[in-house]
Design a protein around this motif. Structure first.
Motif: not given
Length: 387
Positions: A38-43, A47-49, A52-60, A343-345
């Protein structure tokens, strides 16, 4: 010179819009890793969050750079560049301590409706024939199923007791027994050797030391030597005596009847069954029944004002801060509008003006009957953010 500037700006627009791929932008193939805990799933989720945040910042950031380039191109190509209209009297208060000026935008005001209730006939009045069944009454009849009988109630078993008695197996007898002699062992000390004197090595400082052949020796007296011996002495001579051997017995047990077996009986009463029979009282008859009409109340929406476009005061894009976006997202989430997007919620309260937040605000404005499509002053007042 102006042509060169336009060319450079055009290349910048193409680069920011992502039309020209860069060699450094080619993603390396990801190595697949096996998820084992489960720790790998949390990581992976964290990482996906972050991605996704970096992608939105780059897009803005890309959209902002693209808008700035297009603004410069528009200003160079038009004889008179249009300026963003500000209203000096539009300073309307503050949000988290920041004072805003108003930009004006032409937005869509959704149509307005009213709900009208109308009574609609669902089932008309009808007449049908119903048959009233005949009436019967029940009559009880008692039938014997089993006669009275006498059966064994319980059996009291016989009582016994165990009696024990001693039986002689071998009678008592006498025999002669030899009693062995008794001895006593005494210890006797005898002298083995008399004492004597001899020279033995010693220290120079010892009393009476003497140098003999280069070595200090002292005259030492060796005491007498004794030895302890054990001596066996007769105390009592061997004798013969008469001994009585007691009789040998054994315990014999046997079972004795104390009380014989007893049997008691009981009487089972006869069994009866009550049978219900029907006796007709009245004959069946038919009749005409009229069923009233059925109506339902239906709600319909009637348009009272069509959708229109109007100019509204909005928050300028350069004033769309992270703190302001967060305040809007908090209200939208509390009202049940803003939810994590697939998809990453990711977290919805992130201060980023992304497509999910923009579309949710538009839906909120449409439901409230407000101008939609931008962060207007009226929607901020509706949310209680702007005073």
């Amino acid at each position: 010179m102006k042509v060169f500037k336009l060319t450079a700006l055009s290349m910048a627009v193409i680069a920011t819009s992502g039309c020209v791929p860069m060699l450094t932008d080619v993603p390396e193939p990801e190595q697949k890793s096996e998820i084992t805990s489960p720790a790998d799933i949390d990581l992976l989720i964290e990482k996906a969050k972050a991605e996704e945040r970096q992608r939105i910042l780059d897009e803005q950031r890309r959209q902002q750079q693209q808008a700035e380039v297009f603004a410069v191109l528009k200003e160079q190509n038009s004889p008179e560049s249009e300026e963003i209209k500000f209203d000096d009297n539009s300073i309307v208060g503050n949000v988290d301590g920041i004072v805003f000026k108003a930009c004006y935008e032409t937005l869509v005001i959704p149509a307005k409706f009213r709900v009208e209730k109308q009574k609609v006939l669902v089932e008309p009045e009808s007449t049908h024939e119903e048959v009233e069944p005949a009436l019967y009454r029940n009559i009880e009849k008692k039938i014997e199923l089993a006669p009275e009988q006498k059966v064994v109630d319980k059996v009291i078993p016989a009582q016994y007791k165990t009696v024990s008695e001693q039986v002689v197996v071998t009678p008592a007898r006498e025999r002669w027994v030899s009693v062995p002699a008794e001895y006593a062992i005494k210890e006797v000390t005898i002298k083995v050797r008399d004492g004597y004197e001899e020279w033995q090595p010693c220290y120079r400082t010892s009393a009476g030391s003497k140098l003999v052949n280069g070595e200090y020796q002292c005259l030492v007296k060796v005491p007498d030597e004794y030895k302890t011996l054990k001596q066996k002495t007769l105390v009592k001579a061997k004798t013969v005596k008469r001994e009585t051997i007691p009789a040998e017995t054994k315990t014999v047990t046997r079972t004795v009847l104390v009380k014989p077996e007893e049997v008691t009986y009981k009487t089972i009463p006869a069994k009866y069954k009550t049978v219900m029979t029907k006796e007709q009282i009245t004959q069946a008859k038919s009749m005409q029944v009229t069923q009233a009409a059925k109506y339902e109340t239906v709600e319909t929406r009637v348009e009272i004002a069509p959708a229109a476009k109007a100019e509204r005061k909005t928050v300028c894009k350069q004033d769309r801060s992270e703190a302001l976006v967060k305040r809007i997202q908090i209200v939208l989430e509390k009202e049940g509008y803003l939810k994590p997007s697939p998809p990453n919620d990711l977290e919805v309260i992130d201060g980023l003006w992304g497509p999910n937040t923009s579309a949710t605000l538009t839906r909120y404005q449409r439901d409230k009957g407000l101008a939609e499509g931008a962060i207007t002053f009226e929607v901020l007042r509706q949310m209680g953010i702007m005073k």
